[in-house]
Design a protein around this motif. Structure first.
Motif, PDB file in Angstrom:
ATOM      1  N   GLY A 130      34.171  15.455 -40.126  1.00  0.00           N
ATOM      2  CA  GLY A 130      33.608  16.142 -38.975  1.00  0.00           C
ATOM      3  C   GLY A 130      34.467  16.079 -37.733  1.00  0.00           C
ATOM      4  O   GLY A 130      34.074  16.578 -36.680  1.00  0.00           O
ATOM      5  N   LYS A 131      35.645  15.509 -37.805  1.00  0.00           N
ATOM      6  CA  LYS A 131      36.520  15.409 -36.639  1.00  0.00           C
ATOM      7  C   LYS A 131      37.330  16.690 -36.487  1.00  0.00           C
ATOM      8  O   LYS A 131      38.045  17.085 -37.401  1.00  0.00           O
ATOM      9  CB  LYS A 131      37.453  14.204 -36.786  1.00  0.00           C
ATOM     10  CG  LYS A 131      38.261  13.946 -35.535  1.00  0.00           C
ATOM     11  CD  LYS A 131      39.083  12.701 -35.660  1.00  0.00           C
ATOM     12  CE  LYS A 131      39.894  12.496 -34.384  1.00  0.00           C
ATOM     13  NZ  LYS A 131      40.780  11.352 -34.490  1.00  0.00           N
ATOM     14  N   PRO A 132      37.230  17.345 -35.309  1.00  0.00           N
ATOM     15  CA  PRO A 132      37.972  18.607 -35.100  1.00  0.00           C
ATOM     16  C   PRO A 132      39.389  18.348 -34.582  1.00  0.00           C
ATOM     17  O   PRO A 132      39.626  17.414 -33.816  1.00  0.00           O
ATOM     18  CB  PRO A 132      37.137  19.335 -34.052  1.00  0.00           C
ATOM     19  CG  PRO A 132      36.493  18.245 -33.280  1.00  0.00           C
ATOM     20  CD  PRO A 132      36.271  17.104 -34.236  1.00  0.00           C
ATOM     21  N   PHE A 133      40.331  19.186 -35.020  1.00  0.00           N
ATOM     22  CA  PHE A 133      41.718  19.141 -34.553  1.00  0.00           C
ATOM     23  C   PHE A 133      42.095  20.535 -34.090  1.00  0.00           C
ATOM     24  O   PHE A 133      41.737  21.526 -34.726  1.00  0.00           O
ATOM     25  CB  PHE A 133      42.667  18.716 -35.680  1.00  0.00           C
ATOM     26  CG  PHE A 133      42.443  17.320 -36.159  1.00  0.00           C
ATOM     27  CD1 PHE A 133      43.051  16.251 -35.521  1.00  0.00           C
ATOM     28  CD2 PHE A 133      41.639  17.071 -37.250  1.00  0.00           C
ATOM     29  CE1 PHE A 133      42.867  14.957 -35.970  1.00  0.00           C
ATOM     30  CE2 PHE A 133      41.444  15.783 -37.701  1.00  0.00           C
ATOM     31  CZ  PHE A 133      42.050  14.726 -37.056  1.00  0.00           C
ATOM     32  N   LEU A 134      42.839  20.626 -32.981  1.00  0.00           N
ATOM     33  CA  LEU A 134      43.296  21.915 -32.476  1.00  0.00           C
ATOM     34  C   LEU A 134      44.819  21.912 -32.519  1.00  0.00           C
ATOM     35  O   LEU A 134      45.459  20.966 -32.034  1.00  0.00           O
ATOM     36  CB  LEU A 134      42.806  22.134 -31.044  1.00  0.00           C
ATOM     37  CG  LEU A 134      43.024  23.521 -30.479  1.00  0.00           C
ATOM     38  CD1 LEU A 134      42.206  24.547 -31.251  1.00  0.00           C
ATOM     39  CD2 LEU A 134      42.637  23.570 -29.019  1.00  0.00           C
ATOM     40  N   PHE A 135      45.389  22.973 -33.143  1.00  0.00           N
ATOM     41  CA  PHE A 135      46.839  23.074 -33.286  1.00  0.00           C
ATOM     42  C   PHE A 135      47.338  24.298 -32.539  1.00  0.00           C
ATOM     43  O   PHE A 135      46.658  25.324 -32.464  1.00  0.00           O
ATOM     44  CB  PHE A 135      47.218  23.178 -34.768  1.00  0.00           C
ATOM     45  CG  PHE A 135      46.757  21.990 -35.565  1.00  0.00           C
ATOM     46  CD1 PHE A 135      47.418  20.783 -35.483  1.00  0.00           C
ATOM     47  CD2 PHE A 135      45.644  22.083 -36.377  1.00  0.00           C
ATOM     48  CE1 PHE A 135      46.988  19.688 -36.201  1.00  0.00           C
ATOM     49  CE2 PHE A 135      45.207  20.996 -37.102  1.00  0.00           C
ATOM     50  CZ  PHE A 135      45.882  19.791 -37.012  1.00  0.00           C
ATOM     51  N   ALA A 136      48.562  24.182 -31.989  1.00  0.00           N
ATOM     52  CA  ALA A 136      49.153  25.264 -31.198  1.00  0.00           C
ATOM     53  C   ALA A 136      49.481  26.471 -32.089  1.00  0.00           C
ATOM     54  O   ALA A 136      49.320  27.619 -31.679  1.00  0.00           O
ATOM     55  CB  ALA A 136      50.408  24.781 -30.492  1.00  0.00           C
TER      56      ALA A 136
END
Length: 169
Positions: free
Chosen positions: A26-32
């Motif tokens: 459930g951990k969100p990651f945002l990538f460029a």
């Protein structure tokens, strides 16, 4: 407008840009971009890849960030005397107040302990007296019961003898 940071490269990401990935826990990651996402999915360490911001910070390549950090000066407090009272007099009064507080706190604690002990002793005395009263009352009741039972038995014996006598005739 919230500017977020890439989880892999450390670059700034403007709203409407980037790729969001949510792991199974459930951990969100945002990538460029896709490049950062693919490196992350292949479990690459961003501190070992030269073009990432994490590498630059780990190897002290980011001079602009180092220049922004300024050494903070520690504030040194100096005590001064007040008009009519020197510094020595003020310190002496502080020490007296601390000693008085400790003495009064000790005295209060001792008083509380003594009061608790007294209250306990009183409670125990009352309980003992109540137990004695109960024992006396139960002993009296037992004696009365035994006397009643004996009286009943003696009456029954007397009555049975009379009945038997009456039947014989």
């Amino acid at each position: 407008m919230k500017i977020e940071i890439c989880a892999f490269s450390g670059y700034k990401i403007r709203p409407g840009r980037g790729v969001r990935f949510v792991r199974m826990d459930g951990k969100p990651f945002l990538f460029a971009n896709k490049k950062c996402f693919s490196r992350f999915s292949h479990k690459r360490n961003p501190r070992k890849i030269r073009w990432t911001q994490f590498y630059r910070k780990a190897h002290r390549k980011n001079k602009s960030a180092l220049l922004k950090k300024k050494k903070t000066r520690r504030i040194v407090k100096k005590e001064r005397g007040i008009v009519g009272a020197s510094l020595d007099l003020i310190n002496a009064r502080r020490q007296q107040q601390k000693e008085m507080k400790t003495v009064t706190l000790r005295e209060q604690a001792i008083k509380e302990l003594k009061e608790r002990k007294r209250a306990k002793a009183l409670r125990r005395k009352k309980e003992r007296e109540e137990r004695r009263k109960k024992k006396k009352s139960t002993e009296k009741n037992d004696k009365k019961r035994t006397q009643r039972e004996q009286n009943k038995k003696s009456k029954n014996k007397f009555n049975t003898k009379q009945k038997n006598i009456g039947r014989k005739y």
